[in-house]
Structure formats: C-alpha cells, structure tokens
Design an enzyme around this catalytic site. Structure first.
Site, PDB file in Angstrom:
ATOM      1  N   LYS A 182       0.728  -1.130   0.002  1.00  0.00           N
ATOM      2  CA  LYS A 182       0.181   0.023   0.077  1.00  0.00           C
ATOM      3  C   LYS A 182       0.864   1.410   0.080  1.00  0.00           C
ATOM      4  O   LYS A 182       1.607   1.478   0.895  1.00  0.00           O
ATOM      5  CB  LYS A 182      -1.026   0.171   1.292  1.00  0.00           C
ATOM      6  CG  LYS A 182      -1.916   1.112   1.289  1.00  0.00           C
ATOM      7  CD  LYS A 182      -2.324   1.657   2.282  1.00  0.00           C
ATOM      8  CE  LYS A 182      -1.819   2.909   2.821  1.00  0.00           C
ATOM      9  NZ  LYS A 182      -1.790   4.194   2.245  1.00  0.00           N
ATOM     10  N   GLU A 260      10.713   1.019   9.627  1.00  0.00           N
ATOM     11  CA  GLU A 260      11.565   1.861   9.533  1.00  0.00           C
ATOM     12  C   GLU A 260      10.733   3.174   9.942  1.00  0.00           C
ATOM     13  O   GLU A 260       9.843   3.675   9.133  1.00  0.00           O
ATOM     14  CB  GLU A 260      12.008   1.895   7.962  1.00  0.00           C
ATOM     15  CG  GLU A 260      12.802   0.816   7.682  1.00  0.00           C
ATOM     16  CD  GLU A 260      14.105   0.811   8.235  1.00  0.00           C
ATOM     17  OE1 GLU A 260      14.687   1.743   8.768  1.00  0.00           O
ATOM     18  OE2 GLU A 260      14.687  -0.287   7.869  1.00  0.00           O
ATOM     19  N   CYS A 294      13.812  10.984   6.497  1.00  0.00           N
ATOM     20  CA  CYS A 294      13.764  10.550   7.704  1.00  0.00           C
ATOM     21  C   CYS A 294      15.215  10.649   8.415  1.00  0.00           C
ATOM     22  O   CYS A 294      15.447  10.584   9.502  1.00  0.00           O
ATOM     23  CB  CYS A 294      13.668   9.064   8.013  1.00  0.00           C
ATOM     24  SG  CYS A 294      14.192   8.050   6.698  1.00  0.00           S
ATOM     25  N   GLU A 392      10.737  15.815  14.115  1.00  0.00           N
ATOM     26  CA  GLU A 392      11.254  15.949  12.760  1.00  0.00           C
ATOM     27  C   GLU A 392      10.672  17.107  12.355  1.00  0.00           C
ATOM     28  O   GLU A 392       9.345  17.421  12.060  1.00  0.00           O
ATOM     29  CB  GLU A 392      10.913  14.777  11.870  1.00  0.00           C
ATOM     30  CG  GLU A 392      11.541  13.404  12.486  1.00  0.00           C
ATOM     31  CD  GLU A 392      11.029  12.299  11.399  1.00  0.00           C
ATOM     32  OE1 GLU A 392      11.717  11.767  10.700  1.00  0.00           O
ATOM     33  OE2 GLU A 392       9.697  11.941  11.531  1.00  0.00           O
TER      34      GLU A 392
END
Ligand code: NAP
Length: 490
Positions: A182, A260, A294, A392
């Site tokens: 997906k 991850e 990331c 982040e």
C-alpha cells in the site's frame, strides 16, 4: 495538467490486484495532486479491506510456485525489472516529480536507487545458504534451512515514492515471498508504474500487488493486512506513531514486523572538522527532498571554535538553493508535500523565534511560488527546549546549536527517543571512534551526507524501528529458519 510521457501507459488510475488492473469495489476514487500546482494528476481507487483480502489471497495462491522457482530465475526477472525501470527512468521521474514535488533530477536519481534494490537483492538471494551444525550425538545431524517466510505486506510513505516500495518488494520477491503493497495517499502513481513494469517483464500474477487508498482508507487496508492470518510479515516505513499501532495489530497473529520509523538526526561538527566536507554534507542532509527525509539533519550541533565559520558557510550555501517547481531545471528544492507539512515547518520556525532563535535567512514561504514552497532557512541559538529539537521538522530549515565539549554533544545527540541516523564531522580518528561508538543510532555517517545504498543495512534503534533494509541483513527479515534434526545415521 497533462503529464508528457514517452510511454503514457505507465501512468495508471487503477490498482494492480492479483495480476489485474482494477477499480475499487465501490467505484470510488481520490485525486492525486501535484503539490507544485494543486492540480489533480490522476484519480486512483479508494480501496478497503475486501480488495486487500483479495490481493492477499492472490498472493497466497502465487506463493508456492514463486518460492519454487530457482533463485537465479527470480533474479533474472528482477534484473529485467531493474533494467525496465532504468530504461523508463525519464517517465518514472516525471511521474514522481508530478506527485511528490522533488526536482526531476533528484527524482531520476531516486529511480536509479529504487531499481538498484531489484538488481542487488536478485543477486543476493542466490546466496541464501543453510547451515550444518556439529551434533551432540554420533548418529545425529543438525541441518538448518532458510526458507521464504510466506506472504508479506508493505506500507510506504510519500517521501520516496519509488525507492520505499522497491526497498521492501525487492528482498521479498528475491527470496520467494509475494508482497501486497500500500503506497501513501499522496504518491501511489510511482508504485503503480513499477507494477506496470513488473507485469511487463513477467512477474507472475499475485506475486506483487498494489492496493491504493486515501488516508481514510489506510486503517481499513492496514487492518486487513495486519489481521489476515495468511500474512506472515509486515514491512512498514512511516511515522513512529503509525508504526506502533501496526506493531500492536500484528501482535494478535504474531506476524514478523520490520519498522523503519521517524528520526531526529543529530549532525555533529567538531572544531577539527573539514568545513568543506561538512557543508557539502549539509547540502545533502538538509536540502535533498527539501529536508523531507527520515535521515535529514534535524539538530545541527556545532562546536564553539568552528561555529561562526560554519554558520557563515551554511548561509552562503543556502543562498545558492533555488526554490522552484520540480520540473524547472533550475530547481534545487521543490514544494513541501502538502499544507499540514507546511504548517508543521512554520510552527517550528515560529517556536524557534519565540524562544530567542535568530533567523539569519528565510523563515517563510517563497514569495513568487507561494503554496508550500518554503525558503531555505538558517536559525542560530537552538537548544533542546525547541519543538524542532524534539520532532522531525521535515523542511529546509537548519537550526544550529552551539556546544563546547565532545561529551556535551554526545549527550545532546542521544537526548531523544529516536535513533535512526547521525552525522559526525572530525579529522581526529580517535574522536570519530569514540563518538561513533557512543551515539545511540543505527547509522552513523562520518564526514559525509550520503548513507543510503542497497548494499548497506539501513535502519534505526530505539523508537526509530526494528530490522534493517538493504544488505544481506535486509534479506534475513524475509526468511525463516527451519531446523531439521536427523537421527539414525549409523
Ligand atoms: P505516516 O503517516 O505514518 O504514513 C506512512 C504510511 O502509513 C502511508 O502509506 C499511510 O497511508 C499509512 N498509514 C497511516 N495510517 C495507517 C493505519 N492506521 N493503518 C495502515 N496504514 C496507515 O507517515 P508519513 O507522514 O506519510 O511519512 C513520513 C514519516 O515516515 C516520517 O516520520 C519519516 O521519518 C518516516 N520515514 C522513515 C523512513 C525510514 O527508513 N526510517 C523512510 C522514510 C520516511 P496514507 O498515506 O493513505 O495515510
């Protein structure tokens, strides 16, 4: 907007389920939007649990025959797929730029990186060796097989629309596991284009399916993926929050998971660093993909003796960054992915200002392009109380912390629940060893801004994830050990 492609067939508005291009059962669709213009590029099916279940059942039907192929025959197909991606790199890059916004040159580099996983894992899967172990009894033999885990599922984010799907699908397919994937709501078209090529090179029906849906459909698709007993493994890349939820869901049927997740990368520059290396690296670690990765440098920690020179050079560098739509050949950064992304970056910059940070450059939206085009931004005076030191930022914002001693830098760097990537710059080898060993991160970049390669184990520790992608470690996640105890060998 109409995308100009040499092969318009690569742009699909149906999903690929069990070897067929299909609509959602309901017929509902959602628009995929170009973040540079706000125009819809395509309408894509809004699928849910039923379509996902069919994709999983198709994968189960395909599983035995796919696993029974010789590794070299699977490798040949994957090599053909890698070659097909490279042959169509211009079109794949155009699709990616249209849906994700990154400059087209960067998109093309991602296509090459994405294709490299099929090539590398196809080769590596030829070397999935078993073991024989000296037994504790004379008439015994201990043999260990490494076998494909079974049907797998993947869920990917929008920031690397081609490389995240292939980083998951390549090791799975290479060792004999089908995968149902997906892609993110914002960027399904790049993954669908890979599926077009997979079908063309002859990957059998059911081995690689793509189920599409928007943010509202994601929990339904994810719910089926994580509850269906046919699925033996989930590989997820995305936020830590969603990763935790999926891990919990997978626990009910004890599926293997690879996660991850988010990072909060420290970028440590010591007094003895080579400034040119550090600046070249910040260009990659901060401005690639407009800072939406990331492993983007999130906390830039600079030692007092080199601080001012470093800041001056970062400002100089940032002035050379051209903000423009990704199809403009001059663009070095494109738009942020969407409004919520812009709101987060703006909130972080406002918070930095409110806490006394000095904005030396940028700090807002590009005047001419507007929308989500954020200016390269440099801020000094950062500390760990700032929002951007704890979350982040995912934008082109460099916030510089000043530190005095090596141990201070290590302490600040490790002061986060995350542990994906860290960068360190020094010419002192003893310091590099000390700092490298002390940093609680899965990946340490030393005097470079480049980390990612199919050959290397990509992944994090702490709340940044579980497992590794890339390298032979990335293959292990798709294998199960089977121990055979043989008796009666007299
Ligand atoms: P996200 O919100 O977690 O979304 C990632 C994927 O999960 C999307 O496909 C999303 O679908 C899907 N999803 C969301 N909720 C779900 C649910 N309840 N069940 C099943 N699937 C669900 O992450 P993002 O904001 O798009 O991506 C950015 C994050 O990814 C950042 O934290 C970044 O650090 C991380 N990331 C990590 C790596 C790594 O290798 N460690 C690499 C790249 C990015 P929809 O799009 O349809 O909502």
């Amino acid at each position: 907007m109409t995308l100009q492609l040499s092969d318009p067939d690569l742009l699909r508005s149906q999903a690929y389920v069990d070897g067929a291009w299909v609509d959602a059962d309901s017929g509902a669709t959602f628009p995929v939007v170009d973040p540079a213009t706000g125009d819809a590029i395509a309408q894509v099916p809004r699928m849910g649990a039923a379509e996902t279940r069919r994709a999983i059942e198709g994968a189960e039907r395909a599983r035995e025959a796919w696993a029974a192929l010789l590794a070299k025959d699977r490798a040949r197909l994957l090599r053909d797929l890698a070659d097909a991606m490279l042959a169509n790199a211009d079109d794949l890059a155009a699709i990616m730029t249209a849906e994700q916004g990154k400059p087209v040159g960067e998109a093309k580099a991602e296509v090459a990186y994405a294709a490299s996983f099929f090539e590398w894992f196809g080769e590596e899967a030829k070397r999935v060796y078993g073991e024989t172990i000296p037994a504790p009894m004379p008439e015994r033999r201990i043999v260990v097989l490494r076998q494909p885990i079974g049907v797998t599922v993947g869920i990917t984010p929008w920031n690397f629309p081609s490389a995240m799907p292939t980083r998951k699908a390549a090791p799975a397919l290479a060792v004999g596991c089908p995968m149902v994937l997906k892609p993110a709501e914002q960027t399904p078209l790049s993954a669908l284009a890979v599926a077009v090529l997979a079908e063309r090179v002859g990957i059998p029906a059911g081995v690689f399916s793509i189920v599409t849906g928007d943010a509202e459909d994601a929990p339904l698709i994810g719910g089926e993926m994580t509850s269906n007993p046919l699925v033996r493994k989930l590989s997820f890349t995305g936020s830590t929050e969603v990763g935790k939820l999926l891990m919990e869901q997978c626990s009910r049927t004890v599926k293997k998971v690879s996660l991850e997740l988010g990072g909060n990368a420290p970028f440590l520059v010591f007094d003895d660093a080579d400034l040119d290396d550090a600046i070249a690296a910040i260009n990659v670690a901060k401005y690639r993909n407009a800072g939406q990765t990331c492993i983007s440098a999130n906390r830039v920690l600079v030692q007092a003796g080199i601080h001012d020179a470093f800041v001056e050079r970062v400002v100089e560098l940032s002035k050379t960054v051209t903000v423009a739509p990704g199809f403009d050949p001059a663009a070095t950064i494109g738009p942020l992915i969407d409004e919520p992304a812009l709101a987060k970056v703006a909130r972080h910059v406002d918070d930095a200002r409110a806490r006394g940070g000095e904005v030396l450059l940028g700090g807002g939206v590009h005047e001419q392009h507007g929308r989500t085009f954020f200016l390269p931004t440099v801020i000094t005076g950062a500390d760990m109380s700032w929002q951007m030191s704890n979350e982040e930022t995912f934008g082109p914002v460099t916030a510089v912390h000043r530190f005095e001693r090596e141990e201070d830098a290590i302490r600040i760097a490790n002061d986060t629940p995350f542990g994906l990537a860290a960068y360190l710059f020094s010419r002192d080898h003893a310091r590099i060893w000390r700092a490298g060993e002390a940093l609680d991160y899965g990946m340490i970049a030393i005097n470079t801004g480049f980390i990612s390669a199919a050959e290397a184990p990509f992944g994090g520790v702490k709340e940044s994830g579980i497992g590794r992608e890339g390298s032979h470690h990335g293959i292990e996640d798709f294998l199960e050990l089977k121990y055979m105890a043989w008796a009666g060998i007299r």
